[in-house]
Write a protein that holds these residues in place. Structure first.
Motif, PDB file in Angstrom:
ATOM      1  N   GLU A  23       0.831  -1.194   0.000  1.00 25.70           N
ATOM      2  CA  GLU A  23       0.000   0.000   0.000  1.00 25.70           C
ATOM      3  C   GLU A  23       0.867   1.245   0.000  1.00 25.70           C
ATOM      4  OE1 GLU A  23      -2.399  -0.260   3.496  1.00 25.70           O
ATOM      5  OE2 GLU A  23      -3.373  -2.132   2.898  1.00 25.70           O
ATOM      6  N   SER A  24       0.294   2.349  -0.486  1.00 23.75           N
ATOM      7  CA  SER A  24       0.863   3.674  -0.266  1.00 23.75           C
ATOM      8  C   SER A  24      -0.078   4.384   0.702  1.00 23.75           C
ATOM      9  CB  SER A  24       0.981   4.441  -1.590  1.00 23.75           C
ATOM     10  OG  SER A  24      -0.307   4.664  -2.168  1.00 23.75           O
ATOM     11  N   GLU A  25       0.081   5.649   0.866  1.00 23.21           N
ATOM     12  CA  GLU A  25      -0.764   6.367   1.828  1.00 23.21           C
ATOM     13  C   GLU A  25      -2.246   6.231   1.501  1.00 23.21           C
ATOM     14  OE1 GLU A  25      -1.517  10.906   3.549  1.00 23.21           O
ATOM     15  OE2 GLU A  25       0.163  10.504   2.184  1.00 23.21           O
ATOM     16  N   ARG A  26      -2.594   6.322   0.220  1.00 22.66           N
ATOM     17  CA  ARG A  26      -4.005   6.310  -0.175  1.00 22.66           C
ATOM     18  C   ARG A  26      -4.400   5.140  -1.060  1.00 22.66           C
ATOM     19  NH1 ARG A  26      -4.692  11.943  -3.063  1.00 22.66           N
ATOM     20  NH2 ARG A  26      -2.641  11.307  -3.891  1.00 22.66           N
ATOM     21  N   LEU A  27      -3.432   4.361  -1.543  1.00 26.98           N
ATOM     22  CA  LEU A  27      -3.698   3.370  -2.570  1.00 26.98           C
ATOM     23  C   LEU A  27      -3.293   1.967  -2.154  1.00 26.98           C
ATOM     24  CD1 LEU A  27      -2.278   5.405  -5.609  1.00 26.98           C
ATOM     25  CD2 LEU A  27      -4.667   5.282  -4.859  1.00 26.98           C
ATOM     26  N   GLY A  28      -4.010   0.978  -2.680  1.00 28.38           N
ATOM     27  CA  GLY A  28      -3.671  -0.422  -2.494  1.00 28.38           C
ATOM     28  C   GLY A  28      -3.379  -1.057  -3.836  1.00 28.38           C
ATOM     29  N   PHE A  29      -2.383  -1.933  -3.885  1.00 34.07           N
ATOM     30  CA  PHE A  29      -1.922  -2.551  -5.126  1.00 34.07           C
ATOM     31  C   PHE A  29      -2.082  -4.059  -5.023  1.00 34.07           C
ATOM     32  CE2 PHE A  29       0.210   1.364  -4.198  1.00 34.07           C
ATOM     33  CZ  PHE A  29       0.220   2.056  -5.389  1.00 34.07           C
ATOM     34  N   ARG A  30      -2.682  -4.667  -6.042  1.00 39.23           N
ATOM     35  CA  ARG A  30      -3.010  -6.086  -5.961  1.00 39.23           C
ATOM     36  C   ARG A  30      -2.978  -6.728  -7.341  1.00 39.23           C
ATOM     37  NH1 ARG A  30      -8.140  -6.301  -7.933  1.00 39.23           N
ATOM     38  NH2 ARG A  30      -9.411  -4.417  -7.765  1.00 39.23           N
ATOM     39  N   ASN A  31      -3.017  -8.063  -7.334  1.00 40.84           N
ATOM     40  CA  ASN A  31      -3.182  -8.792  -8.577  1.00 40.84           C
ATOM     41  C   ASN A  31      -4.626  -8.614  -9.061  1.00 40.84           C
ATOM     42  OD1 ASN A  31      -2.643 -10.440 -10.741  1.00 40.84           O
ATOM     43  ND2 ASN A  31      -2.316 -12.302  -9.550  1.00 40.84           N
ATOM     44  N   TRP A  32      -4.866  -8.976 -10.302  1.00 36.96           N
ATOM     45  CA  TRP A  32      -6.165  -8.768 -10.911  1.00 36.96           C
ATOM     46  C   TRP A  32      -7.116  -9.917 -10.610  1.00 36.96           C
ATOM     47  CZ3 TRP A  32      -7.192  -4.400 -13.968  1.00 36.96           C
ATOM     48  CH2 TRP A  32      -6.083  -3.567 -14.176  1.00 36.96           C
ATOM     49  N   VAL A  33      -8.398  -9.599 -10.544  1.00 31.71           N
ATOM     50  CA  VAL A  33      -9.442 -10.608 -10.403  1.00 31.71           C
ATOM     51  C   VAL A  33     -10.451 -10.403 -11.537  1.00 31.71           C
ATOM     52  CG1 VAL A  33      -9.182 -10.888  -7.916  1.00 31.71           C
ATOM     53  CG2 VAL A  33     -10.750  -9.144  -8.802  1.00 31.71           C
ATOM     54  N   GLU A  34     -11.204 -11.436 -11.818  1.00 30.40           N
ATOM     55  CA  GLU A  34     -12.146 -11.395 -12.939  1.00 30.40           C
ATOM     56  C   GLU A  34     -13.157 -10.263 -12.791  1.00 30.40           C
ATOM     57  OE1 GLU A  34     -15.262 -14.440 -15.183  1.00 30.40           O
ATOM     58  OE2 GLU A  34     -13.812 -15.204 -13.730  1.00 30.40           O
ATOM     59  N   PHE A  81      -0.173  -3.411 -11.621  1.00 28.84           N
ATOM     60  CA  PHE A  81      -1.088  -3.816 -10.557  1.00 28.84           C
ATOM     61  C   PHE A  81      -2.456  -3.147 -10.672  1.00 28.84           C
ATOM     62  CE2 PHE A  81       3.182  -3.963  -8.507  1.00 28.84           C
ATOM     63  CZ  PHE A  81       3.254  -5.331  -8.298  1.00 28.84           C
ATOM     64  N   ALA A  82      -3.512  -3.900 -10.417  1.00 29.40           N
ATOM     65  CA  ALA A  82      -4.824  -3.299 -10.201  1.00 29.40           C
ATOM     66  C   ALA A  82      -4.713  -2.400  -8.976  1.00 29.40           C
ATOM     67  CB  ALA A  82      -5.872  -4.377  -9.975  1.00 29.40           C
ATOM     68  N   THR A  83      -5.215  -1.191  -9.076  1.00 27.15           N
ATOM     69  CA  THR A  83      -5.000  -0.186  -8.035  1.00 27.15           C
ATOM     70  C   THR A  83      -6.333   0.342  -7.526  1.00 27.15           C
ATOM     71  OG1 THR A  83      -2.908   0.443  -9.108  1.00 27.15           O
ATOM     72  CG2 THR A  83      -3.840   2.000  -7.518  1.00 27.15           C
ATOM     73  N   ASP A  84      -6.478   0.336  -6.204  1.00 27.23           N
ATOM     74  CA  ASP A  84      -7.693   0.815  -5.544  1.00 27.23           C
ATOM     75  C   ASP A  84      -7.374   1.991  -4.635  1.00 27.23           C
ATOM     76  OD1 ASP A  84      -9.003  -1.415  -6.624  1.00 27.23           O
ATOM     77  OD2 ASP A  84      -8.841  -2.586  -4.780  1.00 27.23           O
ATOM     78  N   PHE A  91     -11.767   0.803  -7.432  1.00 22.44           N
ATOM     79  CA  PHE A  91     -10.801   0.546  -8.491  1.00 22.44           C
ATOM     80  C   PHE A  91     -10.637   1.793  -9.348  1.00 22.44           C
ATOM     81  CE2 PHE A  91     -10.173  -0.622 -12.977  1.00 22.44           C
ATOM     82  CZ  PHE A  91      -9.017  -1.375 -12.914  1.00 22.44           C
ATOM     83  N   ILE A  92      -9.381   2.217  -9.581  1.00 22.33           N
ATOM     84  CA  ILE A  92      -9.147   3.416 -10.387  1.00 22.33           C
ATOM     85  C   ILE A  92      -8.290   3.148 -11.621  1.00 22.33           C
ATOM     86  CG2 ILE A  92      -9.467   5.068  -8.504  1.00 22.33           C
ATOM     87  CD1 ILE A  92      -6.364   5.273  -8.358  1.00 22.33           C
ATOM     88  N   GLY A  93      -7.802   1.904 -11.807  1.00 23.83           N
ATOM     89  CA  GLY A  93      -6.978   1.611 -12.973  1.00 23.83           C
ATOM     90  C   GLY A  93      -5.762   0.803 -12.567  1.00 23.83           C
ATOM     91  N   PHE A  94      -4.650   1.054 -13.232  1.00 21.45           N
ATOM     92  CA  PHE A  94      -3.435   0.335 -12.850  1.00 21.45           C
ATOM     93  C   PHE A  94      -2.241   1.259 -12.712  1.00 21.45           C
ATOM     94  CE2 PHE A  94      -3.088  -0.396 -17.611  1.00 21.45           C
ATOM     95  CZ  PHE A  94      -1.835   0.166 -17.828  1.00 21.45           C
ATOM     96  N   ILE A  95      -1.344   0.866 -11.818  1.00 20.81           N
ATOM     97  CA  ILE A  95      -0.018   1.457 -11.653  1.00 20.81           C
ATOM     98  C   ILE A  95       0.893   0.279 -11.333  1.00 20.81           C
ATOM     99  CG2 ILE A  95       1.435   3.125 -10.444  1.00 20.81           C
ATOM    100  CD1 ILE A  95      -1.168   4.502  -9.477  1.00 20.81           C
ATOM    101  N   GLY A  96       1.986   0.155 -12.047  1.00 21.14           N
ATOM    102  CA  GLY A  96       2.831  -0.980 -11.722  1.00 21.14           C
ATOM    103  C   GLY A  96       3.988  -1.181 -12.672  1.00 21.14           C
TER     104      GLY A  96
END
Length: 198
Positions: A23-34, A81-84, A91-96
């Protein structure tokens, strides 16, 4: 390493969203799900989001991209990464990160990139998320340098590259864009591990 644990693709979206890789201060980074596919497809169908790409993506093309990201993660322990947004789990898109081996003077290399919904623009999410992904790349993955690429007219992405401490190394004709001359002229940036300030 805990951060590069590969999660089962059978997790449902709600369960997966609570298991961020980091995580960052405001964002979470994860693998993708369907369950990410409808919103991801809408993102890729937005002509403003895709302004600096040759074309918008169909639903099927977005599905193929999502599966490609998941495969990349399973093989390398990272991906775009899928980014929330953490507060709302939106969900807002991807950063990675993505391994690139197309023919160029700076490849093979690991690239950092981002693509966010218009509603997420202008809030510093790309810069915040990219900085956190650099931390992950250098401290967890033990990579020595990261590159980033954009078209010569993509000033917004170039500005993010500059804000996260990257340095322009040159211009090139992207070999994957030979059929799209309006987009083929690109620039590439790089940052080394010892240049990144956590």
């Amino acid at each position: 390493m805990e951060h590069t644990k590969v999660y089962s693709p059978n997790f449902n979206a709600r369960e997966m969203s609570k298991k961020y890789l980091f995580e960052s201060e405001r964002l979470g980074f994860r693998n993708w799900v369907e369950a990410d596919l409808p919103e991801f497809a809408a993102l890729n169908a937005d002509p403003d989001v895709m302004e600096h790409f040759p074309y918008t993506l169909s639903y099927a093309q977005s599905e193929a991209s999502l599966l490609k990201f998941r495969t990349h993660f399973n093989e390398r322990g990272y991906c775009y990464f899928a980014t929330d947004v953490l507060e709302s789990e939106t969900f807002i898109g991807f950063i990675g990160l993505a391994y690139q081996d197309y023919p160029a003077t700076f490849t093979p290399a690991t690239d950092i990139g981002w693509r966010l919904k218009q509603t997420a623009w202008g809030k510093g999410f790309a810069t915040e998320g990219a900085n956190r992904c650099l931390d992950f790349a250098f401290n967890d993955l033990k990579l020595n340098h990261i590159v980033s690429v954009c078209t010569k007219r993509n000033t917004r992405s170039e500005h993010v590259m500059q804000k996260i401490g990257m340095t322009k190394k040159g211009d090139f004709l992207h070999p994957a864009l030979t059929e799209f001359p309006d987009h083929q002229e690109c620039m590439w940036y790089q940052i080394d591990k010892d240049e990144h300030a956590p």
